[in-house]
Design a protein around this motif. Sequence first.
Motif, PDB file in Angstrom:
ATOM      1  N   GLY A  49       0.806  -1.212   0.000  1.00 55.63           N
ATOM      2  CA  GLY A  49       0.000   0.000   0.000  1.00 55.63           C
ATOM      3  C   GLY A  49       0.840   1.261   0.000  1.00 55.63           C
ATOM      4  N   GLY A  50       1.914   1.257   0.791  1.00 55.22           N
ATOM      5  CA  GLY A  50       2.753   2.435   0.859  1.00 55.22           C
ATOM      6  C   GLY A  50       3.521   2.695  -0.412  1.00 55.22           C
ATOM      7  N   THR A  51       3.875   1.637  -1.144  1.00 55.01           N
ATOM      8  CA  THR A  51       4.647   1.793  -2.378  1.00 55.01           C
ATOM      9  C   THR A  51       3.761   2.174  -3.552  1.00 55.01           C
ATOM     10  N   LEU A  52       2.673   1.437  -3.737  1.00 55.09           N
ATOM     11  CA  LEU A  52       1.845   1.639  -4.920  1.00 55.09           C
ATOM     12  C   LEU A  52       0.863   2.796  -4.781  1.00 55.09           C
ATOM     13  N   LEU A  53       0.400   3.035  -3.569  1.00 59.03           N
ATOM     14  CA  LEU A  53      -0.666   4.017  -3.386  1.00 59.03           C
ATOM     15  C   LEU A  53      -0.193   5.323  -2.767  1.00 59.03           C
ATOM     16  N   ALA A  54       1.099   5.464  -2.487  1.00 58.43           N
ATOM     17  CA  ALA A  54       1.593   6.692  -1.856  1.00 58.43           C
ATOM     18  C   ALA A  54       1.216   7.957  -2.615  1.00 58.43           C
ATOM     19  N   PRO A  55       1.292   7.981  -3.965  1.00 55.13           N
ATOM     20  CA  PRO A  55       0.946   9.216  -4.679  1.00 55.13           C
ATOM     21  C   PRO A  55      -0.502   9.659  -4.504  1.00 55.13           C
ATOM     22  N   VAL A  56      -1.387   8.730  -4.114  1.00 57.65           N
ATOM     23  CA  VAL A  56      -2.799   9.089  -3.937  1.00 57.65           C
ATOM     24  C   VAL A  56      -2.949  10.214  -2.918  1.00 57.65           C
ATOM     25  N   ALA A  57      -2.085  10.203  -1.904  1.00 61.30           N
ATOM     26  CA  ALA A  57      -2.193  11.199  -0.834  1.00 61.30           C
ATOM     27  C   ALA A  57      -2.007  12.619  -1.341  1.00 61.30           C
ATOM     28  N   ASP A  58      -1.289  12.794  -2.451  1.00 55.29           N
ATOM     29  CA  ASP A  58      -1.068  14.130  -3.009  1.00 55.29           C
ATOM     30  C   ASP A  58      -1.896  14.400  -4.261  1.00 55.29           C
ATOM     31  N   ARG A  59      -2.322  13.349  -4.961  1.00 54.37           N
ATOM     32  CA  ARG A  59      -3.027  13.515  -6.234  1.00 54.37           C
ATOM     33  C   ARG A  59      -4.481  13.935  -6.057  1.00 54.37           C
ATOM     34  N   PHE A  60      -5.064  13.668  -4.891  1.00 55.69           N
ATOM     35  CA  PHE A  60      -6.474  13.962  -4.662  1.00 55.69           C
ATOM     36  C   PHE A  60      -6.621  14.815  -3.406  1.00 55.69           C
ATOM     37  N   PRO A  61      -7.708  15.556  -3.275  1.00 65.59           N
ATOM     38  CA  PRO A  61      -7.930  16.344  -2.060  1.00 65.59           C
ATOM     39  C   PRO A  61      -7.871  15.460  -0.817  1.00 65.59           C
ATOM     40  N   ALA A  62      -7.171  15.943   0.201  1.00 65.08           N
ATOM     41  CA  ALA A  62      -6.899  15.115   1.385  1.00 65.08           C
ATOM     42  C   ALA A  62      -8.185  14.654   2.066  1.00 65.08           C
ATOM     43  N   ARG A  63      -9.162  15.551   2.207  1.00 63.84           N
ATOM     44  CA  ARG A  63     -10.391  15.153   2.897  1.00 63.84           C
ATOM     45  C   ARG A  63     -11.080  14.016   2.168  1.00 63.84           C
ATOM     46  N   ARG A  64     -11.087  14.083   0.838  1.00 62.66           N
ATOM     47  CA  ARG A  64     -11.719  13.017   0.063  1.00 62.66           C
ATOM     48  C   ARG A  64     -11.000  11.690   0.266  1.00 62.66           C
ATOM     49  N   VAL A  65      -9.668  11.727   0.277  1.00 62.15           N
ATOM     50  CA  VAL A  65      -8.897  10.499   0.472  1.00 62.15           C
ATOM     51  C   VAL A  65      -9.201   9.888   1.834  1.00 62.15           C
ATOM     52  N   LEU A  66      -9.233  10.714   2.871  1.00 57.83           N
ATOM     53  CA  LEU A  66      -9.474  10.210   4.222  1.00 57.83           C
ATOM     54  C   LEU A  66     -10.864   9.589   4.345  1.00 57.83           C
ATOM     55  N   VAL A  67     -11.860  10.277   3.825  1.00 58.82           N
ATOM     56  CA  VAL A  67     -13.237   9.772   3.927  1.00 58.82           C
ATOM     57  C   VAL A  67     -13.391   8.479   3.135  1.00 58.82           C
ATOM     58  N   VAL A  68     -12.834   8.428   1.916  1.00 55.87           N
ATOM     59  CA  VAL A  68     -12.943   7.213   1.103  1.00 55.87           C
ATOM     60  C   VAL A  68     -12.236   6.045   1.794  1.00 55.87           C
TER      61      VAL A  68
END
Length: 404
Positions: free
Chosen positions: A70-89
Motif C-alpha cells: 500500500g505504501g509503495t503503490l498508493l503513496a501518490p494518492v495522498a497528493d493527487r487527490f484532495p486530502a479530505r476526500r482520500v481520508l473519507v474514502v
Amino acid sequence: MSAPALERPAGYGWVLAVPEFRAVFAAHVLSMLGVIVSEIALSVLVYDLTGSPLLSALTFALGFLPYLVGGTLLAPVADRFPARRVLVVCDLVCAGCVAVMAVPGTGIGVLLGLRCALAVVSPVFAGTRMATLSDVLGGGELFVLGRSLLRIVAQSALLVGYGLGGLLLTVLAPRHALLITVGTFLASAALLRLGTRHRPARVRAREHGGDAAGTRQLLADRRVRRLLLLFWIPAMFAVVPEALAAPYADALGTGSPGLGLLMCALPVGTIAGELYAGARLGPAARERIALPLVCLTLLPYLGFALHPSLALSLLLLVTAGAGSAYTLGLDQWFVRAVPEELRGRAMTVLSAGLMTVQGVGMTLAGVAAEAVGVRAAVAGAGAVGAACCCGLAAATRRTPRRLP
C-alpha cells in the motif's frame, strides 16, 4: 492556522484549541478503537472457524505485511487527490471491508483477504492524515505536538484497547463485535467530512514528471532518506522485547500477569517521554536532544544480558520507551525537509516503512531467540541497534538542515 516558531513549548492545549484538529483527533480515536476491536474479533472468529492457532496469529501478521504494498503503490494518492476526500474514502472502504467480514458464512480466505485490504489502505490513510495535520496546524511547533498526540493515542490504545476488546467479546459474538468497528469507521468518516475543510490536491499527475518521478524525487534527497532511516531503524530493533514477551515471561516464571506487565512497559515509557518532551520542552530543545536520544534509546536493552528480575526488566523497558521522545525532533526536521507538494506521499512512505520494519524486526527477533535465547536476542538488539543508530545520527548531522 500556522504554528509560530516558539522557543518556549506551546503545550498540547494549543493544539486542542484548533477546531479542525479536534475533529481529526476524535476521528483518530474512533478509528484506533475500530482497528483494535476488529483485530481481536477477527482473530477469535478465525480460530473459532478453523481451530488453528497459526491462522489466528496470521490475522495479526497480515496487519503488517501488506503495508509495504500500500505504501509503495498508493503513496501518490495522498497528493493527487484532495486530502479530505482520500481520508473519507479510506474510512468508507475500511467500513465496507469489515461489514463483509461480519456477514455470516464469509469464508476464511475472504476474511484474510479483507484483512489484507485493510492493511493496504492503512498507510494511505495514515500518510494523508499526517499531511493534513501540516495543513491544519502548519509545519512547525503545533504540527509536532499534534502528531505527538496521535502517537500517544495509539500507545494508550495498546494499554487499554486489547483488554477492553477482550471484555467486549465476553458479551458479544465476534461478528457482532465487528459491527461496532463498522460504526467507528463510519463515525470517523463523518467527523472528517464535516469537521475539516476542503483543500485542493497538492500536485497534479503531470507535475514532477508523474507519480513515480515524484516518489523518486522524494527518495533522491539525501536528508529525507536519512531521516526516514532514523524513524525506521530504531523501531525495527525496539519491537524485539514485545515480540519475545511471551517466552521471556515464561523464562521468568511470571505467567500471564508478568506477560501483561511486559507488554505494557514500552508503551508506558513512550507515553511518558512524549508527554514530557511535548509539554516541557520547546522546539529548539527537542531538536538538540533528538540525535543523542536516538543513540541512547536502545541501550537499556543491554541490561537483559544480566538476567534481570521482572521489576528491573520493566524499568529497562520503560526507560527505553521514554527515549522515543526523539521522534518529536525528527518530526520537525522531516516536515521541513519534504517539499509541500510531496508531503502526503512522504508521510505515506514513512508510515508504510515503519509498519514494515516492525514486522521484519519481530520476525528477526524470533529467529535470533531460537539461535541464542531470548535474553541474548534482546541484548543483541540493543547492541546492534545502538550501533546502527549512532552511525545514522552521525550521517544525519553531516547533512545540511533546512531552515523553517
